[in-house]
Design a protein around this motif. Structure first.
Motif, PDB file in Angstrom:
ATOM      1  N   ALA A 120      -4.725   3.456   9.814  1.00 33.85           N
ATOM      2  CA  ALA A 120      -6.347   3.740  10.231  1.00 33.85           C
ATOM      3  C   ALA A 120      -7.161   4.774   9.493  1.00 33.85           C
ATOM      4  N   SER A 121      -6.586   5.682   9.359  1.00 34.91           N
ATOM      5  CA  SER A 121      -7.542   6.982   8.397  1.00 34.91           C
ATOM      6  C   SER A 121      -7.576   6.494   7.274  1.00 34.91           C
ATOM      7  N   MET A 122      -6.365   5.881   6.524  1.00 35.40           N
ATOM      8  CA  MET A 122      -6.639   5.435   5.102  1.00 35.40           C
ATOM      9  C   MET A 122      -7.724   4.108   5.120  1.00 35.40           C
ATOM     10  N   THR A 123      -7.988   3.312   5.841  1.00 35.01           N
ATOM     11  CA  THR A 123      -8.794   2.407   6.209  1.00 35.01           C
ATOM     12  C   THR A 123     -10.102   3.010   5.976  1.00 35.01           C
ATOM     13  N   GLU A 124     -10.561   3.865   6.784  1.00 33.90           N
ATOM     14  CA  GLU A 124     -11.864   4.643   6.815  1.00 33.90           C
ATOM     15  C   GLU A 124     -12.003   5.225   5.690  1.00 33.90           C
TER      16      GLU A 124
ATOM     17  N   LYS B  50     -13.074   2.707   3.032  1.00 37.11           N
ATOM     18  CA  LYS B  50     -14.460   2.209   3.231  1.00 37.11           C
ATOM     19  C   LYS B  50     -15.476   3.180   2.620  1.00 37.11           C
ATOM     20  N   ARG B  51     -15.193   4.400   2.844  1.00 37.39           N
ATOM     21  CA  ARG B  51     -16.311   5.517   2.614  1.00 37.39           C
ATOM     22  C   ARG B  51     -16.159   5.438   0.939  1.00 37.39           C
ATOM     23  N   ALA B  52     -15.057   5.230   0.181  1.00 38.20           N
ATOM     24  CA  ALA B  52     -15.017   5.291  -1.146  1.00 38.20           C
ATOM     25  C   ALA B  52     -15.778   4.373  -1.807  1.00 38.20           C
TER      26      ALA B  52
ATOM     27  N   SER C 242       0.733  -1.131  -0.021  1.00 34.81           N
ATOM     28  CA  SER C 242       0.090  -0.021   0.009  1.00 34.81           C
ATOM     29  C   SER C 242       0.788   1.238   0.069  1.00 34.81           C
ATOM     30  N   PRO C 243       0.331   2.300  -0.567  1.00 35.05           N
ATOM     31  CA  PRO C 243       1.074   3.717  -0.577  1.00 35.05           C
ATOM     32  C   PRO C 243       1.410   4.202   0.811  1.00 35.05           C
TER      33      PRO C 243
END
Length: 451
Positions: free
Chosen positions: A57-61, A64-66, A49-50
């Motif tokens: 954690a913030s990237m996972t949220e 999910k939204r995308a 992952s980049p």
């Protein structure tokens, strides 16, 4: 000089090797750098992952939204696609229903035409009926076309004014004006004038009617017979001052206004008066047995539209086909059916009797079948004997409350007369197997002619 060069070359090589870290032995296991310390020259694999400065954690949220947004877009597209499919399916179903309705209508039309006999009426050159005639037995024996019978009735009413001015003028209002709603308003207005006089016999203003008054012109003076009635009531036309000028008024004298009983009787005459109505002459004819019974000469009066408009029939059919491309409500279909029923004003009906003789009469398209039965029964020698009328394909016409147009008997048709079988058996038994020479009255048989 060469030794110095070799020295610098050795320093340069040492510096390069130090950049790649400490050395390793060949039999030493290889240690890979952690993912976060990936070398710039190494290609990124699909499992890596980049690096985000905000943390994993913030990237996972965010992912999910995308993903949720993408899923929502896909569901919206699927929902829209299903709606489009439902609309197309509904249109296809409505088209199938309209086509089925058209086929059913065409089938019913074919059945009605089969009931009539020939699909198209074959016109003969012989003048069977030059035009439609009317009669008015209440006032005389005259048999005339419509415009002439109307003039005949008008002349009769004018001739009665001298003897009975009140009743004759009231009947003129009812007879000579075709708009029944305007007649109703006129009668109510005249009764109101008389009420004002009888309730206030001493008041002069109620005994005057200005002829230029807007309400009087719209409700009373534009109708035929109103002038005759007002004069029969005792009104006289006089010029009186009005707003620095003179105008015509209907004026009733004070002495005439005091006769309350007479004015009350005039109101009752207005209420009781009924129009004199002319009747369609049946133009009764009797013909010998003929193979040309299905040939007719139909006057233009039989049609509700003129011959030029009949040429537009093809265009009407084309429009009917185009209606399949649009959704039509029940009310729209009923309006089209009513137009079809109003296509003809009259019908020429011939009835073939058991002995082959033809009896002919003219009827209005909106007359009930019971009128045809009464016409036939009035011509029979034994009018008490039950019978039935049949079409050329054997269908019995028994719905006497339906009109000629509803039964498809316009504009001309040949029907068959059939005695009630049970009654005929009793008649034959009483006559010893014999039968009368003719079932028509002698005075009607005297009119027989060749078709």
């Amino acid at each position: 000089m060469s030794a110095i060069k070799k020295f610098f070359q050795k320093k340069k090589m040492d510096f390069k090797f130090k950049k790649y870290g400490e050395g390793h032995k060949l039999d030493e296991p290889v240690q890979r750098p952690p993912p976060t310390q990936r070398s710039v020259s190494q290609p990124r694999t699909s499992s890596q992952s980049p690096i985000s400065p905000r943390g994993d954690a913030s990237m996972t949220e965010e992912k999910k939204r995308a993903a949720a947004a993408a899923l929502a877009r896909m569901e919206q597209k699927e929902k829209q696609s299903k709606q489009d499919e439902n609309i197309m399916s509904m249109k296809a179903r409505m088209r199938r229903e309209m086509e089925a309705e058209k086929k059913a209508s065409e089938k019913m039309l074919a059945q009605a035409q089969a009931m009539q006999g020939p699909v198209e009426i074959e016109k003969d050159h012989s003048p069977v009926i030059p035009h439609v005639l009317y009669t008015c037995p209440d006032i005389g024996p005259a048999v005339l076309p419509k415009d002439e019978i109307d003039a005949y009735i008008h002349e009769f009413l004018l001739s009665q004014l001298a003897e009975e001015p009140e009743m004759s003028s009231a009947v003129m209002i009812q007879t000579l004006n075709k708009d029944k709603e305007k007649v109703r308003i006129c009668v109510e207005t005249l009764i109101k004038y008389l009420d004002n006089i009888t309730n206030n016999p001493g008041e002069e203003k109620y005994r005057k009617i200005r002829m230029s008054n807007k309400a009087f012109k719209e409700r009373v003076s534009q109708l035929n017979g109103t002038d005759e009635f007002l004069q029969a009531c005792g009104f006289q036309i006089k010029q009186l001052p009005f707003e620095d000028n003179e105008e015509n008024f209907y004026v009733m004298s004070g002495e005439t206004a005091e006769d309350v009983e007479r004015l009350s009787g005039l109101k009752e005459v207005l209420r009781a008066a009924e129009p004199i109505q002319c009747q369609l002459d049946r133009a009764l004819k009797v013909f010998h047995q003929s193979s040309g019974s299905s040939k007719f000469d139909i006057p233009e009066e039989f049609y509700s539209i003129n011959p030029e408009e009949l040429k537009k029939e093809q265009q009407r059919r084309q429009e009917a086909v185009e209606k399949l491309g649009m959704l039509r409500t029940k009310a729209m279909r009923e309006r089209d059916e009513m137009k079809e029923l109003r296509k003809y004003r009259f019908t020429l009906i011939r009835v073939r009797l058991p002995d082959g003789i033809l009896i002919q009469g003219i009827f209005k398209a909106n007359e009930k079948l019971s009128c045809l039965y009464d016409f036939i029964r009035s011509s029979l020698e034994n009018d008490w004997m039950p019978f039935v009328l049949q079409t050329s394909n054997g269908s019995k016409l028994t719905e006497e409350t339906k009109t000629m147009a509803e039964l498809g008997l316009c504009p001309a048709v040949v029907l068959h007369f059939v005695w009630d079988e049970s009654i005929m058996k009793d008649v034959h038994a009483a006559q010893g197997g014999g039968a009368t020479s003719s079932i028509l009255k002698p005075d009607i048989m005297a009119q027989i002619q060749s078709l």
